[in-house]
Design a protein around this motif. Structure first.
Motif, PDB file in Angstrom:
ATOM      1  N   THR A 119       0.861  -1.182   0.000  1.00  0.00           N
ATOM      2  CA  THR A 119       0.000   0.000   0.000  1.00  0.00           C
ATOM      3  C   THR A 119       0.896   1.230   0.000  1.00  0.00           C
ATOM      4  O   THR A 119       1.793   1.325   0.829  1.00  0.00           O
ATOM      5  N   PRO A 120       0.638   2.135  -0.907  1.00  0.00           N
ATOM      6  CA  PRO A 120       1.488   3.336  -0.950  1.00  0.00           C
ATOM      7  C   PRO A 120       1.247   4.218   0.270  1.00  0.00           C
ATOM      8  O   PRO A 120       0.191   4.115   0.902  1.00  0.00           O
TER       9      PRO A 120
ATOM     10  N   TYR B  94      12.938  -3.273  -0.746  1.00  0.00           N
ATOM     11  CA  TYR B  94      12.663  -2.432  -1.892  1.00  0.00           C
ATOM     12  C   TYR B  94      12.160  -1.067  -1.454  1.00  0.00           C
ATOM     13  O   TYR B  94      12.049  -0.796  -0.266  1.00  0.00           O
ATOM     14  N   HIS B  95      11.847  -0.219  -2.442  1.00  0.00           N
ATOM     15  CA  HIS B  95      11.516   1.172  -2.105  1.00  0.00           C
ATOM     16  C   HIS B  95      10.349   1.777  -2.860  1.00  0.00           C
ATOM     17  O   HIS B  95      10.116   1.449  -4.014  1.00  0.00           O
ATOM     18  N   PHE B  96       9.691   2.676  -2.155  1.00  0.00           N
ATOM     19  CA  PHE B  96       8.801   3.625  -2.796  1.00  0.00           C
ATOM     20  C   PHE B  96       9.652   4.833  -3.150  1.00  0.00           C
ATOM     21  O   PHE B  96      10.548   5.203  -2.379  1.00  0.00           O
ATOM     22  N   TYR B  97       9.347   5.418  -4.282  1.00  0.00           N
ATOM     23  CA  TYR B  97       9.993   6.687  -4.604  1.00  0.00           C
ATOM     24  C   TYR B  97       8.886   7.681  -4.900  1.00  0.00           C
ATOM     25  O   TYR B  97       8.091   7.489  -5.821  1.00  0.00           O
ATOM     26  N   ASN B 110       7.910  -7.933   3.898  1.00  0.00           N
ATOM     27  CA  ASN B 110       6.669  -8.692   3.903  1.00  0.00           C
ATOM     28  C   ASN B 110       5.566  -8.055   3.073  1.00  0.00           C
ATOM     29  O   ASN B 110       4.544  -8.681   2.817  1.00  0.00           O
ATOM     30  N   ASP B 111       5.766  -6.813   2.677  1.00  0.00           N
ATOM     31  CA  ASP B 111       4.713  -6.099   1.983  1.00  0.00           C
ATOM     32  C   ASP B 111       4.753  -6.270   0.476  1.00  0.00           C
ATOM     33  O   ASP B 111       3.919  -5.714  -0.246  1.00  0.00           O
ATOM     34  N   ASP B 130      16.383  -4.982  -8.088  1.00  0.00           N
ATOM     35  CA  ASP B 130      15.957  -3.666  -7.620  1.00  0.00           C
ATOM     36  C   ASP B 130      14.499  -3.437  -7.974  1.00  0.00           C
ATOM     37  O   ASP B 130      14.108  -3.590  -9.132  1.00  0.00           O
ATOM     38  N   VAL B 131      13.747  -3.080  -6.979  1.00  0.00           N
ATOM     39  CA  VAL B 131      12.350  -2.743  -7.230  1.00  0.00           C
ATOM     40  C   VAL B 131      12.088  -1.347  -6.702  1.00  0.00           C
ATOM     41  O   VAL B 131      12.372  -1.059  -5.538  1.00  0.00           O
ATOM     42  N   VAL B 132      11.599  -0.505  -7.567  1.00  0.00           N
ATOM     43  CA  VAL B 132      11.225   0.846  -7.143  1.00  0.00           C
ATOM     44  C   VAL B 132       9.773   1.063  -7.522  1.00  0.00           C
ATOM     45  O   VAL B 132       9.412   0.991  -8.697  1.00  0.00           O
ATOM     46  N   VAL B 133       8.952   1.280  -6.520  1.00  0.00           N
ATOM     47  CA  VAL B 133       7.545   1.573  -6.765  1.00  0.00           C
ATOM     48  C   VAL B 133       7.382   3.084  -6.736  1.00  0.00           C
ATOM     49  O   VAL B 133       7.524   3.703  -5.688  1.00  0.00           O
ATOM     50  N   LYS B 134       7.131   3.652  -7.898  1.00  0.00           N
ATOM     51  CA  LYS B 134       7.008   5.104  -7.963  1.00  0.00           C
ATOM     52  C   LYS B 134       5.600   5.505  -7.569  1.00  0.00           C
ATOM     53  O   LYS B 134       4.623   4.894  -8.007  1.00  0.00           O
ATOM     54  N   VAL B 135       5.532   6.527  -6.742  1.00  0.00           N
ATOM     55  CA  VAL B 135       4.225   7.013  -6.329  1.00  0.00           C
ATOM     56  C   VAL B 135       4.147   8.516  -6.553  1.00  0.00           C
ATOM     57  O   VAL B 135       5.164   9.199  -6.629  1.00  0.00           O
TER      58      VAL B 135
END
Lengths: 140, 140
Positions: A119-120, B94-97, B110-111, B130-135
């Motif tokens: 979830t963002p 990993y990351h949100f950007y 775990n997410d 590498d995983v980047v979830v862009k928001v």
DNA sequence: GTGTTTGCAAAGTGTTTGCAATTTA
DNA sequence: TAAATTGCAAACACTTTGCAAACAC
């Protein structure tokens, strides 16, 4: 290779986003949209252009790549901080990045799966998920 | 916060990789390894250094960040072509950007889950994923 | 002392920009 | 002809480097 109608696809692409088909754009579009998926950097594309036809300035190459990206004809992929790749396949898919050769290779949709997307953070929404699987020479 | 032993962790980190604990490195290590996970750019770190103690040159900040990364104390994260982040959490995650704020946020292990990792191309092996979830700002 | 580390300023890289000249519709 | 596009060279942001001075052991 679409040798039989080398101009129709590029032209259509340009028309579809309302860009004037200038000679520079046509040259670039012809190289990019030949029917196969491509990963190019600005330098690589510039080199291809020079190789194939008359000169297009590097500034115009950059300009065009960004224009195409904004208009949805390309997708930008960040793998290293010192050079951007542009992908002619704009559908959802991920990449291998070969650290030795700097090559970018498609991972097909079926070969990887992310389940349970997080979830963002509050007030934000996911705009895109980038996955880069870095690979190196096999050690032994 | 580890107020009680502010120097032990940084010193241990430096010793563990065999780096001389110079004053500059100690200042930097103290900021980075305070017990919390951090994402910093060279500029951010340089600013923190200047704010907290005597001056360390930007060149040394860059140098130290790369040294720490090579030695496994940090992990470099590429999200945009114009600036590198360094993460004090070197474990797999990993990351949100956030595209509006340029903020990097951890995604806990775990997410998110990737199953069915693809087979790397002939002769290569996976070195990292590498995983980047862009928001972005929620639109409505 | 000897090898390591630092800071400075200069150089380097990939990319962007300002603007006059050119081209497109 | 009016607006869009191009090319050049200069400007840019971030990063790296060469080298002499300073420092750690």
């Amino acid at each position: 290779m679409t040798l039989e109608r080398p101009y129709s696809r590029p032209l259509k692409q340009l028309n579809s986003v309302g860009l004037r088909p200038t000679s520079q754009r046509m040259i670039i579009a012809k190289i990019l949209f030949d029917g196969t998926d491509k990963h190019v950097t600005a330098e690589m594309l510039h080199y291809e252009v020079l190789k194939s036809q008359k000169k297009v300035s590097l500034a115009t190459v950059y300009n065009t790549l960004h224009l195409f990206t904004e208009l949805g004809l390309l997708r930008e992929i960040i793998v290293a901080s010192d050079c951007s790749y542009f992908d002619t396949n704009t559908s959802n898919h991920y990449h291998f990045y070969h650290e030795d050769t700097q090559e970018l290779i498609d991972i097909h949709e079926n070969d990887i799966r992310i389940d349970r997307l997080p979830t963002p953070p509050e007030g934000s929404q996911i705009t895109r998920v980038d996955v880069v699987v870095k690979v190196g020479k096999k050690s032994r």
